[in-house]
Enzyme design. Structure first.
Site, PDB file in Angstrom:
ATOM      1  CG  HIS A  60      -1.749   1.214   1.391  1.00  0.00           C
ATOM      2  ND1 HIS A  60      -3.089   1.249   1.093  1.00  0.00           N
ATOM      3  CD2 HIS A  60      -1.431   2.467   1.827  1.00  0.00           C
ATOM      4  CE1 HIS A  60      -3.566   2.466   1.329  1.00  0.00           C
ATOM      5  NE2 HIS A  60      -2.574   3.222   1.780  1.00  0.00           N
ATOM      6  CD  GLU A  61       1.715   3.558   3.703  1.00  0.00           C
ATOM      7  OE1 GLU A  61       1.920   4.596   3.028  1.00  0.00           O
ATOM      8  OE2 GLU A  61       0.732   3.434   4.454  1.00  0.00           O
ATOM      9  CG  HIS A  64       0.241   6.158  -0.934  1.00  0.00           C
ATOM     10  ND1 HIS A  64      -0.825   6.758  -1.556  1.00  0.00           N
ATOM     11  CD2 HIS A  64      -0.272   5.498   0.144  1.00  0.00           C
ATOM     12  CE1 HIS A  64      -1.938   6.486  -0.889  1.00  0.00           C
ATOM     13  NE2 HIS A  64      -1.627   5.715   0.143  1.00  0.00           N
TER      14      HIS A  64
END
Length: 259
Positions: A60-61, A64
């Site tokens: 997820h990170e 980004h």
């Protein structure tokens, strides 16, 4: 940054590879447990879900960070965000510890603390894409896990597939929670560039209370019921019964049987 340096920046860290291996070990134990609820089943699903969730937090990170990097924020490589190393996150407790606690208490896939990215120089559309990249990863993982469960489910190995279904369920909880237009969450961050500057300034202080909102969502029966209603609806669209995910939740959170 040189081409060699760029390749080094996006190379998965040993810790991330270790988490992948631990997820596989948990899956193997769950597979060996077959359809029998026994200590091996609890251990296997617990390890697979916890390690698998940590893997998804890293991804997820990374979503980004990688999107920001593609749009010009090359500082994310210097900060190590592209290595998928959980130690590089902004706050280990918020990024890893708190999500684990929420899974233990209520079976919610709580997003971790966001990585620091520089988006001030990007276009409005690109800033929105950076914010949506993380939830997109959760959606992709949920679809992959649910598709595998739908196509490959075998009652003889029901323990494994219950764990996989629960891990997919956690991805959907993270997706729905993250997309809420609440300051401090990705949903608001995606909308923020489109707001008037004075509106952005007025709402900026509310970002520090994002954790409080998550706790209210967790504790308030009405909000909690609405939230899980949306998650169950999305889950059922896959054709996989949410009862399978519920069974996986019991196996992963085995202490909930007694407490």
């Amino acid at each position: 940054m040189s081409e060699t340096g760029q390749r080094e920046s996006v190379r998965p860290s040993p810790i991330f590879l270790g988490l992948l291996g631990l997820t596989a070990v948990g899956g193997a134990l769950a597979w060996l447990a077959g359809e029998t609820v026994q200590p091996l089943a609890y251990a296997g699903v617990f390890v697979m879900v916890i390690a698998g969730w940590l893997v998804s937090l890293c991804l997820h990170e990374f979503g980004h960070a990688f999107t920001a990097w593609r749009f010009g924020d090359h500082d994310v490589a210097v900060r190590g965000y592209l290595t998928l190393d959980p130690r590089r996150y902004s706050h280990p407790m918020l990024s890893l510890g708190l999500p684990m606690l929420f899974i233990a208490l209520g079976g919610i896939g709580l997003p971790g603390a966001a990585v620091y990215v520089h988006t001030w120089f990007m276009t409005t559309a690109r800033r929105t894409l950076v914010s949506l990249a993380g939830p997109t990863v959760n959606l992709a993982l949920a679809m992959l896990l649910l598709a595998a469960t739908r196509l490959l489910f075998d009652p003889i190995h029901a323990v494994l597939w219950a764990g996989v279904a629960f891990l997919a369920f956690l991805q959907l909880t993270a997706l729905v929670l993250n997309l809420l237009p609440i300051p401090g969450l990705d949903g608001y961050a995606a909308l923020e560039p489109h707001l008037r500057p004075e509106t952005q300034r007025a709402l900026a202080p509310a970002k520090q209370f994002a954790l409080v909102f998550r706790l209210v969502l967790f504790l308030a029966p009405t909000l909690n019921g609405w939230f899980f209603g949306v998650v169950y609806w999305l889950f059922d669209l896959s054709g996989v019964s949410h009862r399978l995910a519920a069974a996986g939740s019991v196996l992963a959170r085995f202490w909930s049987i007694w407490f």
